[in-house]
Design an enzyme around this catalytic site. Structure first.
Site, PDB file in Angstrom:
ATOM      1  CE  LYS A  96      -3.168  -3.176   0.857  1.00 40.46           C
ATOM      2  NZ  LYS A  96      -3.931  -3.888  -0.132  1.00 40.46           N
ATOM      3  CB  VAL A  97      -0.039   4.803  -0.460  1.00 42.17           C
ATOM      4  CG1 VAL A  97       0.612   6.159  -0.447  1.00 42.17           C
ATOM      5  CG2 VAL A  97      -0.659   4.545  -1.827  1.00 42.17           C
TER       6      VAL A  97
END
Ligand SMILES: *Cc1c(COP(=O)(O)O)cnc(C)c1O
Length: 382
Positions: free
Chosen positions: A180-181
């Site tokens: 994820k980010v």
């Protein structure tokens, strides 16, 4: 080899983990509380509860929303399998609705068709960080008295109608998996605007204990804990949270950098016949957790040939998002076909996007991609 993704972690995160390890408090404690407070401020939600990952965040959200055996929850099949698994953990039935071709997110019209007297909640996913049409789902949930839960696993830093994802609904679940980010190794967060949900989520993530370790530790009076209901051990550790605090400080910058690369891809592929690019609707701001393009039937090359050719050129790619209803673990659900979801799954390709990605790396992906798609060599200024 150009990888598909890699987490953006620096000496700062390493130092934060180091400091926490030597502080003597390593599991859920002061750093978790700080991370929660900062995440709440970041999203604009009144409360945030840190947990071990997004799957456990979704599980606890199902419980506090009152979802149980006999209930149906509508969700997309075009998602990571954890979305639907969380519904099954509480004995409820996932009911899959099809998605929109443009955003790959749940289609409000298809969703409404799946509502029955047993429907209890809608679990909407912001797929690959692209915001779903939250307002349309709030309207549906109001009309049919349903609970809206957001699977925002990929959507930290994305925005909808001028506010960060996490702001809009009673239960919003985030992931800090390395894919994820921002990442804490593994990790999750639930934002909520309901005090009752907040209190119950904190109980459930720590065995149903009435007081947490830290309150007991810091009290100058003798406190004995009670166990108010059957809970879980879904804690985040302070080591993870100290990394998360540093990551959160960088989130807006990371999203800006990701958007620059996505914009470069968009410009490069804009006029290629048979290629459909990710599209932000009015009012949505995507963090580009992943950059996925769709190859239509007009495209001169099929998806798997393209993936192999990229691999031969030293470039990693992935298939489009999976369809849960076609997995063995879901075969007893005997769901009807979901033509848009199946098509997106079969015809999409996810391209490398990470921070920092060198200009030469972006250009290399673009060049290989375009060279394969055009039967004649692309003009390179000759
Ligand atoms: C990654 C992901 C999850 C699971 O998150 P974990 O933190 O790994 O449990 C759930 N839903 C979606 C849509 C995801 O992309």
């Amino acid at each position: 080899m150009i990888p598909l993704a890699k987490p953006y972690l620096t000496e700062e995160e390493a130092q934060a983990a180091y400091d926490t390890i030597l502080s003597g408090w390593i599991t859920q404690g002061p750093r978790v509380q700080e991370f929660e407070e900062k995440f709440a401020v970041y999203t604009g939600a009144p409360y945030a509860v840190a947990v071990s990952n997004c799957t456990t965040a979704l599980h606890l959200s199902m419980i506090v929303a009152g979802v149980g055996p006999g209930d149906e929850v509508i969700c997309p099949s075009l998602s990571y399998i954890a979305t639907a698994n969380a519904i099954r953990y509480v004995g409820a039935t996932p009911v899959f609705a099809d998605v929109l071709k443009g955003s790959s997110n749940l289609d409000p019209v298809e969703t409404e068709k799946k509502i029955t007297s047993k429907t209890r909640a809608i679990l909407v996913v912001h797929q690959l960080g692209m915001p779903a049409d939250i307002n349309a789902f709030h309207e549906l949930c109001g009309k049919y008295q349903l609970q809206l839960i957001e699977d925002a696993a990929c959507a930290a830093g994305s925005q909808y109608m001028g506010n960060k994802i996490g702001f809009h609904s009673e239960l919003v679940c985030f992931s800090f998996h390395p894919r994820k980010v921002i990442s804490t190794g593994d990790g999750g967060m639930i934002t909520t605007n309901r005090k009752d949900y907040y209190e119950r989520l904190k109980l459930l993530r720590q065995h149903g204990m009435s007081v947490n370790d830290r309150v007991r530790h810091e009290s100058d009076k003798l406190i004995f804990e009670e166990y108010l209901e059957v809970g879980y051990n879904y804690r985040m550790t302070d080591i993870q949270a100290s990394v998360g605090i540093r990551q959160l400080e960088k989130l807006d910058w990371i999203v800006k950098e990701r958007r620059k690369i996505a914009a470069q891809y968009n410009t490069a592929f804009n006029h290629v016949p048979g290629i459909i690019l990710p599209q932000e609707e009015d009012g949505s701001y995507c963090n580009y957790q992943s950059y996925s393009v769709y190859l239509s039937k007009d495209c001169v090359i099929d998806r798997n040939t393209l993936m192999q050719a990229l691999l031969d050129a030293g470039i990693a790619s992935r298939r489009g998002v999976m369809t849960i209803h076609r997995e063995k673990a879901y075969q007893q659900y005997n769901q009807e076909e979901l033509p848009v979801s199946e098509d997106i799954n079969e015809r999409s390709i996810i391209l490398p996007l990470f921070i920092p990605m060198a200009q030469e790396e972006v250009q290399q992906v673009v060049n290989v991609f375009l060279r394969l798609l055009f039967p004649v060599p692309v003009a390179t200024g000759q």
